[in-house]
Motif scaffolding. Structure first.
Motif, PDB file in Angstrom:
ATOM      1  N   ASP A  95       3.669  -6.853  -4.837  1.00 29.52           N
ATOM      2  CA  ASP A  95       4.922  -6.174  -5.150  1.00 29.52           C
ATOM      3  C   ASP A  95       5.932  -7.169  -5.707  1.00 29.52           C
ATOM      4  OD1 ASP A  95       6.608  -4.049  -5.477  1.00 29.52           O
ATOM      5  OD2 ASP A  95       6.910  -3.636  -3.353  1.00 29.52           O
ATOM      6  N   VAL A 154      10.361  -6.877  -6.231  1.00 34.19           N
ATOM      7  CA  VAL A 154      11.603  -6.099  -6.266  1.00 34.19           C
ATOM      8  C   VAL A 154      12.696  -6.966  -6.877  1.00 34.19           C
ATOM      9  CG1 VAL A 154      11.022  -4.608  -4.329  1.00 34.19           C
ATOM     10  CG2 VAL A 154      12.204  -6.767  -3.895  1.00 34.19           C
ATOM     11  N   TYR A 166      13.921  -4.421   3.858  1.00 35.58           N
ATOM     12  CA  TYR A 166      12.803  -3.586   3.446  1.00 35.58           C
ATOM     13  C   TYR A 166      11.804  -3.511   4.600  1.00 35.58           C
ATOM     14  CZ  TYR A 166      14.564  -4.837  -1.222  1.00 35.58           C
ATOM     15  OH  TYR A 166      15.349  -5.039  -2.325  1.00 35.58           O
ATOM     16  N   GLU A 167      10.997  -2.451   4.576  1.00 32.78           N
ATOM     17  CA  GLU A 167       9.833  -2.401   5.457  1.00 32.78           C
ATOM     18  C   GLU A 167       8.621  -2.835   4.641  1.00 32.78           C
ATOM     19  OE1 GLU A 167       7.297   0.570   8.422  1.00 32.78           O
ATOM     20  OE2 GLU A 167       9.023   1.338   7.299  1.00 32.78           O
ATOM     21  N   MET A 202       4.990  -2.646   3.962  1.00 28.36           N
ATOM     22  CA  MET A 202       3.950  -1.671   4.236  1.00 28.36           C
ATOM     23  C   MET A 202       2.584  -2.343   4.322  1.00 28.36           C
ATOM     24  SD  MET A 202       6.133   0.708   4.343  1.00 28.36           S
ATOM     25  CE  MET A 202       5.133   2.192   4.544  1.00 28.36           C
ATOM     26  N   LYS A 255       3.474  -3.400  -0.162  1.00 29.79           N
ATOM     27  CA  LYS A 255       4.629  -2.896  -0.892  1.00 29.79           C
ATOM     28  C   LYS A 255       5.874  -2.968   0.002  1.00 29.79           C
ATOM     29  CE  LYS A 255       2.262  -1.673  -4.561  1.00 29.79           C
ATOM     30  NZ  LYS A 255       2.429  -2.387  -5.858  1.00 29.79           N
ATOM     31  N   LEU A 256       7.056  -3.079  -0.641  1.00 31.26           N
ATOM     32  CA  LEU A 256       8.329  -3.129   0.067  1.00 31.26           C
ATOM     33  C   LEU A 256       9.044  -1.795  -0.066  1.00 31.26           C
ATOM     34  CD1 LEU A 256       9.492  -6.673  -1.091  1.00 31.26           C
ATOM     35  CD2 LEU A 256       8.760  -6.044   1.220  1.00 31.26           C
ATOM     36  N   ASP A 257       9.353  -1.170   1.068  1.00 35.08           N
ATOM     37  CA  ASP A 257      10.048   0.110   1.097  1.00 35.08           C
ATOM     38  C   ASP A 257      11.502  -0.138   1.507  1.00 35.08           C
ATOM     39  OD1 ASP A 257      10.428   2.848   0.979  1.00 35.08           O
ATOM     40  OD2 ASP A 257       9.792   3.188   3.038  1.00 35.08           O
ATOM     41  N   PRO A 258      12.495   0.204   0.645  1.00 35.23           N
ATOM     42  CA  PRO A 258      13.898  -0.069   0.972  1.00 35.23           C
ATOM     43  C   PRO A 258      14.315   0.552   2.297  1.00 35.23           C
ATOM     44  CG  PRO A 258      13.687   0.547  -1.334  1.00 35.23           C
ATOM     45  CD  PRO A 258      12.342   0.802  -0.699  1.00 35.23           C
ATOM     46  N   LEU A 259      15.052  -0.225   3.094  1.00 34.63           N
ATOM     47  CA  LEU A 259      15.427   0.211   4.433  1.00 34.63           C
ATOM     48  C   LEU A 259      16.939   0.252   4.622  1.00 34.63           C
ATOM     49  CD1 LEU A 259      14.352   0.921   7.292  1.00 34.63           C
ATOM     50  CD2 LEU A 259      14.476  -1.530   7.826  1.00 34.63           C
TER      51      LEU A 259
END
Length: 326
Positions: free
Chosen positions: A122, A124, A164-165, A167, A171-175
């Motif tokens: 990933d 970002v 971010y989390e 996963m 991948k980075l999921d915005p938190l």
């Protein structure tokens, strides 16, 4: 025990040659050991279990080099951005996180069990700016801090901590996005063990910011104190650099004042106890067994002294930028 030192080389205006290592004796003294030439390994991070160290080669074409415990280069990959300045390994040791300062981006790389980088998973990019026209004209990702699956990214350019989390697939999921006082120019984030407080190095403002982690990855400023005990009145700014926590003490380095300030952190608001001279331009330091090993960048030396202050010992090495005690 070894002490590894990263540096700036001639390609980026430094006098270093690459990674240098010192053998550390039981009394804390250092003996020069080995060296590995490479382009400006300005940050070093050790894998938590595999016998490898990662070097961020800080240049416009950013590179990450994996190095064996025997100081041999095992491979290199693009960092995914310009001027990588920090590396961190995820809590499960499956991923490596790279902060690309000039690109304002964070890259994620998958790791094999032996620590080798296998693929980028990933990338970002941050957008924005801050009130300081020279230092905050754009996003500048300076550090990623990992707790469990939460990755908190310190952005010097936007005065934010973006969390971010991470996963399972890398991948980075915005938190969450946490704002800091305008003009702070955050460089590092360090959580205090055993509680909800954390400390932010305000490089641009010359401050230490206390924040509370209200929810995982979400931070609220609590108080701001000057980075040094004695007020800095020089003609140049105090570019605050690195922070370490040791029990009820916090140590913070300041460039231009050229000191490491010792803080008492028994209460919520840190209290500056003393400013310890640390050599010219203390960019980074490590504390081991009561001794501070300081990368005095402009002195071409590692400066070692007891953390409470005391006699200094200097070890010559070109333009040091990072100290890793292994």
């Amino acid at each position: 025990m070894d002490v590894w030192v990263g540096c700036y080389t001639s390609a980026t205006g430094g006098n270093g040659a690459g990674i240098s290592t010192f053998r550390r004796s039981p009394d804390g003294t250092l003996t020069p050991d080995r060296g590995l030439p490479m382009l400006s390994p300005s940050w070093l991070t050790a894998h938590p279990s595999a016998p490898v160290v990662y070097a961020a080669n800080e240049s416009g074409d950013g590179v990450i080099t994996t190095v064996s415990a025997e100081l041999e280069a095992l491979g290199a990959v693009s960092s995914g951005g310009a001027d990588p300045c920090h590396l961190a390994v995820s809590a499960d040791a499956r991923y490596l996180l790279c902060s690309n300062y000039s690109s304002g981006s964070l890259s994620v790389f998958a790791l094999a069990e032996d620590g080798r980088i296998t693929a980028q998973t990933d990338l970002v990019r941050h957008e924005g700016s801050g009130p300081h026209p020279e230092r905050q004209e754009a996003a500048h990702v300076h550090q990623a801090v990992v707790r469990d699956r939460i990755v908190s990214v310190v952005d010097l350019g936007t005065d934010e901590i973006r969390s971010y989390e991470l996963m399972d697939n890398g991948k980075l999921d915005p938190l969450a996005v946490s704002a800091l006082p305008p003009g702070t120019g955050p460089r590092e984030l360090h959580r205090r063990p055993g509680g909800d407080l954390a400390y932010v190095v305000g490089e641009v403002a010359g401050t230490l910011v206390v924040v509370r982690e209200d929810q995982p990855g979400s931070f609220t400023p609590v108080t701001v104190v000057p980075a040094t005990k004695e007020p800095w009145t020089g003609d140049t700014p105090n570019w605050v650099a690195h922070l370490e926590i040791a029990g009820e003490r916090l140590y913070l380095s300041s460039r231009n004042p050229d000191v490491i300030t010792e803080f008492d952190i028994t209460a919520e608001t840190p209290v500056a106890v003393a400013d310890h001279p640390s050599g010219a331009w203390p960019r980074h330091f490590a504390v081991a067994d009561g001794t501070a090993y300081v990368a005095a960048q402009h002195d071409d030396a590692i400066v070692a002294f007891p953390v409470g202050g005391g006699e200094q010992v200097r070890y010559a090495t070109g333009t040091p930028t990072c100290v890793l005690v292994r």
